[in-house]
Design a protein around this motif. Structure first.
Motif, mmCIF file in Angstrom:
data_model
loop_
_atom_site.group_PDB
_atom_site.id
_atom_site.type_symbol
_atom_site.label_atom_id
_atom_site.label_comp_id
_atom_site.label_asym_id
_atom_site.label_seq_id
_atom_site.Cartn_x
_atom_site.Cartn_y
_atom_site.Cartn_z
ATOM 1 N N THR A 1 0.837 -1.198 0.000
ATOM 2 C CA THR A 1 0.000 0.000 0.000
ATOM 3 C C THR A 1 0.873 1.250 0.000
ATOM 4 O OG1 THR A 1 -0.119 -0.072 2.421
ATOM 5 C CG2 THR A 1 -1.886 -1.140 1.198
ATOM 6 N N ASP A 2 2.167 1.048 -0.171
ATOM 7 C CA ASP A 2 3.116 2.155 -0.205
ATOM 8 C C ASP A 2 2.946 2.917 -1.518
ATOM 9 O OD1 ASP A 2 5.212 3.901 -0.150
ATOM 10 O OD2 ASP A 2 6.777 2.364 -0.080
ATOM 11 N N PRO A 3 2.554 4.187 -1.469
ATOM 12 C CA PRO A 3 2.344 4.926 -2.713
ATOM 13 C C PRO A 3 3.599 5.062 -3.561
ATOM 14 C CG PRO A 3 2.263 6.400 -0.809
ATOM 15 C CD PRO A 3 2.250 5.005 -0.282
ATOM 16 N N VAL B 1 -2.823 8.863 -6.040
ATOM 17 C CA VAL B 1 -1.962 8.912 -4.856
ATOM 18 C C VAL B 1 -2.112 10.250 -4.147
ATOM 19 C CG1 VAL B 1 0.446 8.967 -4.086
ATOM 20 C CG2 VAL B 1 -0.298 7.223 -5.722
ATOM 21 N N ASP C 1 -5.243 10.421 -2.026
ATOM 22 C CA ASP C 1 -5.153 9.749 -0.728
ATOM 23 C C ASP C 1 -4.753 10.723 0.367
ATOM 24 O OD1 ASP C 1 -5.952 7.310 -1.582
ATOM 25 O OD2 ASP C 1 -3.999 6.328 -1.435
ATOM 26 N N LYS D 1 -7.859 1.704 -7.565
ATOM 27 C CA LYS D 1 -6.872 2.178 -6.592
ATOM 28 C C LYS D 1 -5.566 2.439 -7.328
ATOM 29 C CE LYS D 1 -4.258 0.745 -2.472
ATOM 30 N NZ LYS D 1 -4.526 1.934 -1.650
ATOM 31 N N HIS D 2 -5.144 3.680 -7.294
ATOM 32 C CA HIS D 2 -3.848 4.047 -7.859
ATOM 33 C C HIS D 2 -3.681 3.563 -9.300
ATOM 34 C CE1 HIS D 2 -3.233 5.418 -3.940
ATOM 35 N NE2 HIS D 2 -2.455 4.465 -3.441
ATOM 36 N N THR E 1 -0.752 9.072 -10.411
ATOM 37 C CA THR E 1 -0.244 10.224 -9.670
ATOM 38 C C THR E 1 -1.380 10.988 -8.997
ATOM 39 O OG1 THR E 1 1.594 10.425 -11.233
ATOM 40 C CG2 THR E 1 1.094 12.339 -9.867
ATOM 41 N N TYR F 1 3.709 2.622 -6.408
ATOM 42 C CA TYR F 1 2.824 2.986 -7.508
ATOM 43 C C TYR F 1 3.380 4.163 -8.302
ATOM 44 C CZ TYR F 1 -0.751 -0.051 -5.482
ATOM 45 O OH TYR F 1 -1.445 -1.136 -5.005
#
Length: 362
Positions: free
Chosen positions: A18-20, A45, A48, A85-86, A42, A23
């Motif tokens: 889940t670490d941006p 993220v 979030d 998600k992302h 981008t 991504y």
């Protein structure tokens, strides 16, 4: 069709990241390919961190409006509900809550979805309700076997929806699926008839079955399952062999003596005709000592079962929740067990009209 980088996807999927930052590396690579999904990542993220940012919200919507047809292609369908998600599809519901899937099978929808670059990090997949002219719809594990499964998948569900009587629904044997989902953490089954085989799910944490047709073979598979990380096990049985509910108390007892689930904290043994007789073995079970919650709802417990719980209150006193909802307790039985075990809840009790039954049945 969007660009794809399997190596970067694997780095995210394997770690369930889940670490941006992971991504954003992918976003930079997509931007180098001239792929607008890099901007979507981008923007996502950034959202979030600032979910109320109207400019970012508007930009994300504009990117989807402009490019979803390209990113999804023929997978777009009124009975495919997606969350993102992302820049990747995070969850997918195929079918729905009712039998409202016209002119296309769930397998066809999944066959179009599975190979898409935007589905490469799919984490949550539900095969929901669909139309079947036979009157006994069957959810097919070949949909997964034939089209593959993203290694990122963490939750899988087969859910018959609200249209079909549960006893008329079927699920193909699950054994072929287990090798495809080594990272699976949650498996939810809301189906009438099913076969588990030898369960090999080493990372599974949550297994829930909603049925009135739980068989003795199903119970044997649960007892022998390899799922050392399991934390939550919710089983519902049924009281009629006509609907496949052949699991008896004797089939459940080996589970109560088992040491194969050292991390289990939440146990449900619901929708059972034998709940009264289950209390004494539960009180003596080493498995109960490691639990935090116990669910005995939807079944045929009477005041005799409630009184047995009260007599063995010491064995259950450590539990933070004991669910006795939708059984056959009177106010006297509820009062007795609640005085002994304040953690008990006993809502929506059924009345005895000369025919007692489990709540999930036909």
């Amino acid at each position: 069709m969007s660009a794809r980088n399997p190596a970067l996807e694997a780095q995210i999927a394997i770690s369930a990241s889940t670490d941006p930052a992971a991504y954003l590396v992918y976003a930079d690579w997509l931007a180098e390919q001239g792929d607008p999904r890099g901007e979507l990542i981008t923007v996502s993220v950034a959202l979030d961190k600032d979910p109320a940012n109207a400019t970012l919200v508007a930009r994300a919507r504009a990117l989807h409006a402009t490019h979803d047809a390209e990113w999804l292609g023929e997978a777009q369908h009124e009975n495919l509900v997606l969350t993102w998600k992302h820049g990747f599809i995070d969850s997918a519901l195929l079918g729905g809550a009712d039998d409202d899937t016209p002119e296309i099978t769930l397998g066809e929808i999944y066959a179009r979805l599975a190979p898409l670059p935007v589905a490469a990090l799919l984490r949550d997949l539900t095969f929901g309700a669909y139309t079947d002219d036979s009157g006994e719809p069957r959810w097919q594990t070949s949909w997964l076997v034939d089209n593959g499964v993203a290694p990122s998948l963490r939750r899988l569900a087969f859910d018959k929806g609200s249209y079909w009587d549960i006893s008329w629904t079927h699920l193909d044997p699950l054994s072929p699926v287990y090798p495809l989902v080594p990272n699976l953490e949650t498996l939810y089954l809301r189906i009438g008839h099913m076969s588990f085989g030898q369960i090999e799910l080493p990372r599974l944490r949550d297994f829930e079955v909603y049925t009135g047709g739980f068989s003795d073979d199903n119970m044997a598979s649960v007892v022998a399952a390899n799922w050392p990380q399991l934390e939550r096990l919710i089983l519902r049985f049924g009281d009629s062999e006509d609907y496949g509910g052949t699991c008896a108390l004797s089939d459940v007892l080996p589970l109560l003596a088992s040491q194969r689930t050292p991390k289990l904290r939440h146990l449900g043994l619901g929708n059972a005709a034998f709940t009264d007789d289950l209390i004494e073995p539960l009180a003596k079970s080493p498995l109960v000592r490691q639990l935090a919650t116990l669910d005995l709802s939807l079944g045929m417990m009477t005041d005799a079962g409630a009184q047995a719980l009260a007599r063995h209150a010491d064995a259950f006193a450590h539990l933070t929740s004991i669910n006795l909802g939708e059984n056959y307790l009177t106010s006297d039985g509820i009062g007795a067990v609640k005085r002994a075990l304040p953690s008990v809840t006993a809502t929506a009790q059924k009345t005895d009209d000369d025919h007692r039954y489990c709540s999930i049945n036909e």
